[in-house]
Write a protein that holds these residues in place. Structure first.
Motif, PDB file in Angstrom:
ATOM      1  N   GLY A  43      35.390  33.771  35.197  1.00  0.00           N
ATOM      2  CA  GLY A  43      35.990  33.804  35.948  1.00  0.00           C
ATOM      3  C   GLY A  43      35.788  33.477  37.373  1.00  0.00           C
ATOM      4  O   GLY A  43      35.082  34.037  37.774  1.00  0.00           O
ATOM      5  N   ASN A  45      36.958  33.304  41.709  1.00  0.00           N
ATOM      6  CA  ASN A  45      36.594  33.960  43.094  1.00  0.00           C
ATOM      7  C   ASN A  45      36.341  33.021  43.982  1.00  0.00           C
ATOM      8  O   ASN A  45      36.679  31.559  44.436  1.00  0.00           O
ATOM      9  CB  ASN A  45      35.652  34.565  43.393  1.00  0.00           C
ATOM     10  CG  ASN A  45      35.622  35.950  42.236  1.00  0.00           C
ATOM     11  OD1 ASN A  45      35.430  37.083  41.601  1.00  0.00           O
ATOM     12  ND2 ASN A  45      34.274  35.986  41.306  1.00  0.00           N
ATOM     13  N   THR A 133      35.231  38.778  34.872  1.00  0.00           N
ATOM     14  CA  THR A 133      35.836  39.172  36.688  1.00  0.00           C
ATOM     15  C   THR A 133      35.302  40.254  37.486  1.00  0.00           C
ATOM     16  O   THR A 133      35.215  40.479  38.396  1.00  0.00           O
ATOM     17  CB  THR A 133      37.427  39.431  36.427  1.00  0.00           C
ATOM     18  OG1 THR A 133      37.094  40.955  35.612  1.00  0.00           O
ATOM     19  CG2 THR A 133      38.236  38.590  34.917  1.00  0.00           C
ATOM     20  N   ALA A 137      33.868  40.282  42.442  1.00  0.00           N
ATOM     21  CA  ALA A 137      34.796  41.063  42.952  1.00  0.00           C
ATOM     22  C   ALA A 137      34.068  42.423  43.187  1.00  0.00           C
ATOM     23  O   ALA A 137      34.140  43.252  43.047  1.00  0.00           O
ATOM     24  CB  ALA A 137      35.866  41.205  42.068  1.00  0.00           C
ATOM     25  N   GLY A 164      42.258  40.237  44.381  1.00  0.00           N
ATOM     26  CA  GLY A 164      41.072  40.416  43.361  1.00  0.00           C
ATOM     27  C   GLY A 164      40.006  41.571  43.701  1.00  0.00           C
ATOM     28  O   GLY A 164      39.585  41.681  42.863  1.00  0.00           O
ATOM     29  N   VAL A 278      41.468  46.076  34.542  1.00  0.00           N
ATOM     30  CA  VAL A 278      41.545  44.537  35.931  1.00  0.00           C
ATOM     31  C   VAL A 278      42.054  43.945  35.453  1.00  0.00           C
ATOM     32  O   VAL A 278      42.237  43.474  34.152  1.00  0.00           O
ATOM     33  CB  VAL A 278      39.843  43.860  35.856  1.00  0.00           C
ATOM     34  CG1 VAL A 278      40.350  42.731  35.924  1.00  0.00           C
ATOM     35  CG2 VAL A 278      38.763  44.770  35.902  1.00  0.00           C
ATOM     36  N   GLN A 296      44.607  29.675  42.879  1.00  0.00           N
ATOM     37  CA  GLN A 296      43.947  30.920  42.746  1.00  0.00           C
ATOM     38  C   GLN A 296      43.426  31.119  44.384  1.00  0.00           C
ATOM     39  O   GLN A 296      43.593  32.021  45.256  1.00  0.00           O
ATOM     40  CB  GLN A 296      42.867  31.485  41.919  1.00  0.00           C
ATOM     41  CG  GLN A 296      41.735  32.722  41.965  1.00  0.00           C
ATOM     42  CD  GLN A 296      40.654  32.814  43.659  1.00  0.00           C
ATOM     43  OE1 GLN A 296      39.963  32.093  44.128  1.00  0.00           O
ATOM     44  NE2 GLN A 296      40.551  33.693  43.169  1.00  0.00           N
ATOM     45  N   LYS A 304      43.430  38.845  38.401  1.00  0.00           N
ATOM     46  CA  LYS A 304      42.275  37.639  37.885  1.00  0.00           C
ATOM     47  C   LYS A 304      42.208  36.427  37.603  1.00  0.00           C
ATOM     48  O   LYS A 304      43.473  36.518  36.587  1.00  0.00           O
ATOM     49  CB  LYS A 304      41.003  38.486  37.379  1.00  0.00           C
ATOM     50  CG  LYS A 304      40.354  39.213  38.874  1.00  0.00           C
ATOM     51  CD  LYS A 304      39.840  39.407  39.551  1.00  0.00           C
ATOM     52  CE  LYS A 304      38.490  38.293  39.272  1.00  0.00           C
ATOM     53  NZ  LYS A 304      37.864  38.303  41.068  1.00  0.00           N
TER      54      LYS A 304
END
Length: 318
Positions: A43, A45, A133, A137, A164, A278, A296, A304
């Motif tokens: 995932g 971020n 994910t 987060a 997120g 999610v 992103q 996500k």
């Protein structure tokens, strides 16, 4: 015996998505107290590209060149180092591996529960994409919620609620029994309602729009400082305000490293029980890491972004 190779995202200079390349590198080997995970999903971020954007920021995270990329992962244990107990080859796991998760294989400390070097069993009812994910987060949201401790008598204002971390913060506050008002763009209103928040558009006039919705007793700013200033104007005491992306005198600053013990396992349990969801906005193969990061980093994606590597077909689909 032929050396096992691994696809991995590497960067030889710090910068934006343009410096990210997929390379074939020797697969890392699990040492004593470590396990190697065959990664199925990673995932993304904001932290991933923020800390590799320039040398000074990277140094604060202990990164040097050449570097890897990505921190959240999920997959299957495929190699167990000496002295490891409680994990075996074939176990489904998830966790975080600082700036090295977007790769076919990652090595982590088997006993590690430190953010950025940890491994946990993936609950049977959580698919790998979702598990990938949760770490950054989820930990960050848990730390922010712990700082303001919402309960059934609270109305929490969450700034940047559609992002997120906001996905987790809104739902965790609702699980705690609080009413949630979430700021976002006008187009995110429906999305915020689905998460359980009452939407309000950010920008000029925010304090009046929030005041019209009733008294606010706590606030979490997940974007900058706008929500902090609004909360103060509405009479929320500094002790019940928290930020994650800014430092303001008198206001707590939360990050995943100071999340409560067991926070990540609790989030996984809530996902498995169907109490926390999610949204996965998009999935990309590792070869398309650059457009994935660009999406992103645009900060307009709802949910996500996941890099799909070797998704385990035995795991349930999201």
């Amino acid at each position: 015996m032929q050396e096992l190779m691994s696809r991995a995202v590497r960067l030889d200079s710090f910068g934006g998505p343009e410096v990210l390349d997929v390379r074939e590198v020797p697969a890392p080997q699990a040492g004593p107290g470590q396990v190697r995970v065959r990664v199925t999903a990673a995932g993304l971020n904001p932290m991933d590209w923020i800390m590799t954007a320039d040398a000074d920021t990277a140094a604060r995270f202990g990164l040097s060149l050449p570097a890897g990329f990505g921190t959240d992962y999920a997959g299957v244990v495929d190699q167990v180092g000496a002295g490891v107990t409680g994990l075996a080859a074939g176990d489904r796991v998830f966790g975080s591996a600082l700036s090295r998760a977007v790769a076919d294989f990652v090595v982590v400390d088997a006993a590690g529960e430190v953010a950025a070097n940890e491994v946990h069993r993936t609950p049977d009812d959580v698919d790998d994409r979702t598990a990938a994910t949760l770490a950054i987060a989820g930990r960050t949201a848990s730390a922010a919620l712990a700082a303001v401790a919402p309960g059934p008598d609270d109305t929490v204002l969450i700034g940047g609620a559609a992002g997120g971390v906001g996905v987790f913060a809104v739902q965790l506050a609702r699980i705690a029994g609080a009413r949630v008002i979430g700021t976002g763009s006008a187009s995110s209103a429906g999305y915020l309602r689905e998460l359980g928040a009452e939407p309000v558009a950010y920008g000029d006039g925010l304090v009046d729009r929030v005041r019209a919705l009733g008294d606010v007793t706590a606030a979490i700013d997940l974007h900058g400082v706008e929500t902090v200033h609004v909360a103060r104007e509405l009479g929320v005491p500094d002790g019940r305000i928290c930020t994650i992306a800014a430092q303001i005198d008198g206001v707590a600053a939360a990050n995943g490293a100071n999340a409560p013990s067991g926070a990540l396992q609790e989030i996984a349990r809530l996902v498995a029980a169907g109490r926390l969801r999610v949204p996965i906005a998009a999935g990309f193969p590792i070869e398309r890491i650059r457009p994935a990061v660009e999406l992103q980093a645009g900060r307009h994606v709802r949910g996500k972004v996941v890099i799909d590597l070797q998704l385990d077909r035995a795991a349930p689909n999201p």
